[in-house]
Design a protein around this motif. Structure first.
Motif, PDB file in Angstrom:
ATOM      1  N   THR A 108      -0.257  -3.584 -13.914  1.00  0.00           N
ATOM      2  CA  THR A 108       0.166  -2.334 -13.298  1.00  0.00           C
ATOM      3  C   THR A 108       1.349  -1.711 -14.022  1.00  0.00           C
ATOM      4  O   THR A 108       2.339  -2.379 -14.295  1.00  0.00           O
ATOM      5  CB  THR A 108       0.558  -2.580 -11.827  1.00  0.00           C
ATOM      6  OG1 THR A 108      -0.559  -3.137 -11.144  1.00  0.00           O
ATOM      7  CG2 THR A 108       0.950  -1.285 -11.150  1.00  0.00           C
ATOM      8  N   THR A 128      -5.371   4.904 -15.339  1.00  0.00           N
ATOM      9  CA  THR A 128      -6.544   4.505 -14.569  1.00  0.00           C
ATOM     10  C   THR A 128      -6.084   3.668 -13.388  1.00  0.00           C
ATOM     11  O   THR A 128      -4.878   3.459 -13.195  1.00  0.00           O
ATOM     12  CB  THR A 128      -7.541   3.725 -15.444  1.00  0.00           C
ATOM     13  OG1 THR A 128      -8.739   3.486 -14.706  1.00  0.00           O
ATOM     14  CG2 THR A 128      -6.952   2.381 -15.885  1.00  0.00           C
ATOM     15  N   SER A 129      -7.016   3.201 -12.583  1.00  0.00           N
ATOM     16  CA  SER A 129      -6.668   2.346 -11.450  1.00  0.00           C
ATOM     17  C   SER A 129      -7.212   0.942 -11.689  1.00  0.00           C
ATOM     18  O   SER A 129      -8.301   0.784 -12.258  1.00  0.00           O
ATOM     19  CB  SER A 129      -7.230   2.919 -10.144  1.00  0.00           C
ATOM     20  OG  SER A 129      -8.640   3.030 -10.204  1.00  0.00           O
ATOM     21  N   THR A 139       2.270   1.736  -3.464  1.00  0.00           N
ATOM     22  CA  THR A 139       1.190   2.213  -4.329  1.00  0.00           C
ATOM     23  C   THR A 139       0.907   3.689  -4.070  1.00  0.00           C
ATOM     24  O   THR A 139       0.706   4.477  -5.008  1.00  0.00           O
ATOM     25  CB  THR A 139      -0.091   1.385  -4.102  1.00  0.00           C
ATOM     26  OG1 THR A 139       0.174   0.016  -4.395  1.00  0.00           O
ATOM     27  CG2 THR A 139      -1.226   1.877  -4.981  1.00  0.00           C
ATOM     28  N   THR A 146      -6.537  -2.977  -3.440  1.00  0.00           N
ATOM     29  CA  THR A 146      -5.545  -1.919  -3.602  1.00  0.00           C
ATOM     30  C   THR A 146      -5.667  -1.337  -5.001  1.00  0.00           C
ATOM     31  O   THR A 146      -5.688  -2.071  -5.988  1.00  0.00           O
ATOM     32  CB  THR A 146      -4.125  -2.474  -3.389  1.00  0.00           C
ATOM     33  OG1 THR A 146      -4.060  -3.096  -2.109  1.00  0.00           O
ATOM     34  CG2 THR A 146      -3.098  -1.360  -3.457  1.00  0.00           C
ATOM     35  N   GLN A 147      -5.754  -0.020  -5.098  1.00  0.00           N
ATOM     36  CA  GLN A 147      -5.947   0.667  -6.373  1.00  0.00           C
ATOM     37  C   GLN A 147      -4.591   1.026  -6.980  1.00  0.00           C
ATOM     38  O   GLN A 147      -3.966   2.007  -6.590  1.00  0.00           O
ATOM     39  CB  GLN A 147      -6.782   1.921  -6.164  1.00  0.00           C
ATOM     40  CG  GLN A 147      -8.142   1.663  -5.565  1.00  0.00           C
ATOM     41  CD  GLN A 147      -9.064   0.944  -6.522  1.00  0.00           C
ATOM     42  OE1 GLN A 147      -9.481   1.500  -7.547  1.00  0.00           O
ATOM     43  NE2 GLN A 147      -9.383  -0.299  -6.217  1.00  0.00           N
ATOM     44  N   ARG A 148      -4.128   0.219  -7.929  1.00  0.00           N
ATOM     45  CA  ARG A 148      -2.815   0.439  -8.539  1.00  0.00           C
ATOM     46  C   ARG A 148      -2.975   1.151  -9.879  1.00  0.00           C
ATOM     47  O   ARG A 148      -3.956   0.962 -10.576  1.00  0.00           O
ATOM     48  CB  ARG A 148      -2.101  -0.895  -8.748  1.00  0.00           C
ATOM     49  CG  ARG A 148      -2.006  -1.757  -7.506  1.00  0.00           C
ATOM     50  CD  ARG A 148      -1.336  -3.087  -7.830  1.00  0.00           C
ATOM     51  NE  ARG A 148      -1.424  -4.018  -6.725  1.00  0.00           N
ATOM     52  CZ  ARG A 148      -2.429  -4.854  -6.522  1.00  0.00           C
ATOM     53  NH1 ARG A 148      -3.442  -4.870  -7.380  1.00  0.00           N
ATOM     54  NH2 ARG A 148      -2.438  -5.669  -5.491  1.00  0.00           N
ATOM     55  N   HIS A 192      -5.919  10.040  -3.922  1.00  0.00           N
ATOM     56  CA  HIS A 192      -5.538   8.732  -4.462  1.00  0.00           C
ATOM     57  C   HIS A 192      -5.301   7.736  -3.322  1.00  0.00           C
ATOM     58  O   HIS A 192      -4.220   7.163  -3.192  1.00  0.00           O
ATOM     59  CB  HIS A 192      -4.263   8.864  -5.303  1.00  0.00           C
ATOM     60  CG  HIS A 192      -4.367   9.848  -6.426  1.00  0.00           C
ATOM     61  ND1 HIS A 192      -5.174   9.656  -7.527  1.00  0.00           N
ATOM     62  CD2 HIS A 192      -3.777  11.068  -6.607  1.00  0.00           C
ATOM     63  CE1 HIS A 192      -5.066  10.690  -8.344  1.00  0.00           C
ATOM     64  NE2 HIS A 192      -4.231  11.558  -7.811  1.00  0.00           N
ATOM     65  N   THR A 197       0.824  -1.213   0.000  1.00  0.00           N
ATOM     66  CA  THR A 197       0.000   0.000   0.000  1.00  0.00           C
ATOM     67  C   THR A 197       0.855   1.260   0.000  1.00  0.00           C
ATOM     68  O   THR A 197       0.510   2.249  -0.659  1.00  0.00           O
ATOM     69  CB  THR A 197      -0.941   0.012   1.222  1.00  0.00           C
ATOM     70  OG1 THR A 197      -0.174  -0.257   2.405  1.00  0.00           O
ATOM     71  CG2 THR A 197      -2.027  -1.028   1.086  1.00  0.00           C
ATOM     72  N   TRP A 246       1.130   6.878  -6.790  1.00  0.00           N
ATOM     73  CA  TRP A 246       0.074   7.855  -7.057  1.00  0.00           C
ATOM     74  C   TRP A 246       0.519   9.268  -6.721  1.00  0.00           C
ATOM     75  O   TRP A 246       0.116  10.233  -7.377  1.00  0.00           O
ATOM     76  CB  TRP A 246      -1.184   7.503  -6.268  1.00  0.00           C
ATOM     77  CG  TRP A 246      -1.978   6.382  -6.860  1.00  0.00           C
ATOM     78  CD1 TRP A 246      -2.253   5.163  -6.288  1.00  0.00           C
ATOM     79  CD2 TRP A 246      -2.621   6.364  -8.151  1.00  0.00           C
ATOM     80  NE1 TRP A 246      -3.010   4.404  -7.146  1.00  0.00           N
ATOM     81  CE2 TRP A 246      -3.255   5.114  -8.290  1.00  0.00           C
ATOM     82  CE3 TRP A 246      -2.707   7.283  -9.192  1.00  0.00           C
ATOM     83  CZ2 TRP A 246      -3.972   4.766  -9.431  1.00  0.00           C
ATOM     84  CZ3 TRP A 246      -3.412   6.940 -10.336  1.00  0.00           C
ATOM     85  CH2 TRP A 246      -4.038   5.698 -10.449  1.00  0.00           C
ATOM     86  N   ALA A 285      -9.591   1.499  -1.669  1.00  0.00           N
ATOM     87  CA  ALA A 285     -10.781   2.231  -2.096  1.00  0.00           C
ATOM     88  C   ALA A 285     -11.972   2.070  -1.167  1.00  0.00           C
ATOM     89  O   ALA A 285     -12.860   2.915  -1.146  1.00  0.00           O
ATOM     90  CB  ALA A 285     -11.182   1.792  -3.506  1.00  0.00           C
ATOM     91  N   SER A 327     -17.326   3.111   1.136  1.00  0.00           N
ATOM     92  CA  SER A 327     -16.405   3.685   0.154  1.00  0.00           C
ATOM     93  C   SER A 327     -15.532   4.763   0.788  1.00  0.00           C
ATOM     94  O   SER A 327     -16.043   5.761   1.305  1.00  0.00           O
ATOM     95  CB  SER A 327     -17.176   4.268  -1.022  1.00  0.00           C
ATOM     96  OG  SER A 327     -16.298   4.950  -1.905  1.00  0.00           O
TER      97      SER A 327
END
Length: 307
Positions: free
Chosen positions: A295, A276-277, A96, A282-284, A149, A93, A100, A153, A193
């Motif tokens: 990724t 984009t993610s 990542t 985990t939003q990579r 970011h 994390t 971002w 999420a 969220s």
């Protein structure tokens, strides 16, 4: 009927086997090293004697301390279970988040240069955590990046009893009835969220989706009502299940950005609008045009040369 596991399931199982094998070896070797140290000292270890620099040594020594109750000790199996936490929560994390943050700075060259000037004016190349915390624009940049970011999420929670979640405003349900809360039953799982709150225009203003570190010089008053554990946002969650390593993560992220931005410049090697993610938890970062490649975040990285 027996269903054969798919390739993803096989990969996950194989990874678990490898992690367990390596983790078992690490725990065994660390415990043996601690026992040798105890034998040399001819005595027991207490919490104040915990001097190991790595997390696993710290955990094992603290767990073996003579001045903690037995009901607070972890079994070897429980210690072993923490190793994936170190690897995933303590590494993936944060890396990542760093990616971002660099993405945001590449999209905002003025902010990148303003940050670089502050970092170059620092009195040391190897700042302590306190020295990093004393850099105001670095703090603003990290806060804004983690707001806009957030690497994770959403949060998932399970209800231990029947309850009602109050809502800020009444709403009409699918039966046409006005409700002032959402009923949840024992065992229900609730998804919350993080990004929805971190991006809310009602809280952060019409520019909520913009990267603007200066907003933290005079943040919105309403954010004081957000029950997050850090920064008046939900990036590290809140309550008893909030991220236990958020202070370490913030300090690590600041150290990474300090080192990288001080020495290097970052420019996009791809269309920033194509970024984009990806990922469920985990939003990579990835490229829409090349999602199948996984990724990636292409940059032109150059040594910084003062004008």
């Amino acid at each position: 009927m027996y269903l054969q596991p798919d390739e993803r399931t096989k990969t996950i199982r194989e990874a678990h086997v490898v992690m367990r094998r390596i983790g078992t070896e690490l725990v065994r070797d660390k415990k043996a090293a601690v026992m040798r140290e105890l034998n040399d000292q001819n005595g027991g270890v207490e919490k104040k004697d915990v001097l190991g620099r790595d997390l696993l040594s710290l955990l094992i020594k603290a767990n073996m301390a003579t001045n903690i109750p037995d009901n607070q000790r972890l079994t070897d199996e429980e210690v072993l279970a923490q190793i994936p936490t170190f690897l995933v929560a303590g590494h993936e994390t944060t890396s990542t988040a760093a990616a971002w943050c660099l993405y945001a700075l590449a999209r905002n060259p003025r902010a990148q240069q303003k940050l670089r000037e502050e970092l170059l004016n620092a009195q040391t190349e190897f700042p302590s955590a306190d020295e990093l915390a004393a850099l105001p624009y670095l703090d603003n940049v990290v806060r804004e990046s983690l707001r806009l970011h957030a690497p994770v999420a959403f949060m998932l929670r399970g209800a231990e009893q029947d309850d009602v979640i109050p809502t800020s405003e009444p709403f009409v349900d699918r039966n046409g009835e006005t409700q002032n809360g959402i009923r949840v039953g024992k065992g229900n799982r609730v998804i919350m969220s993080i990004l929805a709150l971190n991006h809310s225009t009602e809280i952060w203003g019409d520019d909520a989706l913009e990267f603007r570190p200066e907003r933290w010089e005079s943040p919105p008053a309403d954010i004081s009502n957000i029950p997050g554990v850090w920064g008046h946002m939900l990036t590290f969650s809140g309550g008893p299940h909030a991220c236990i390593g958020f202070r370490f993560s913030v300090a690590e992220l600041k150290a990474l950005i300090f080192t990288l931005v001080r020495a290097l410049t970052f420019e996009f090697a791809a269309d920033p609008e194509d970024v984009t993610s990806v990922g469920m938890f985990t939003q990579r970062p990835a490229l829409r045009s090349e999602v199948k490649k996984g990724t990636q975040l292409p940059f032109f990285i150059r040594p910084y040369v003062p004008a």
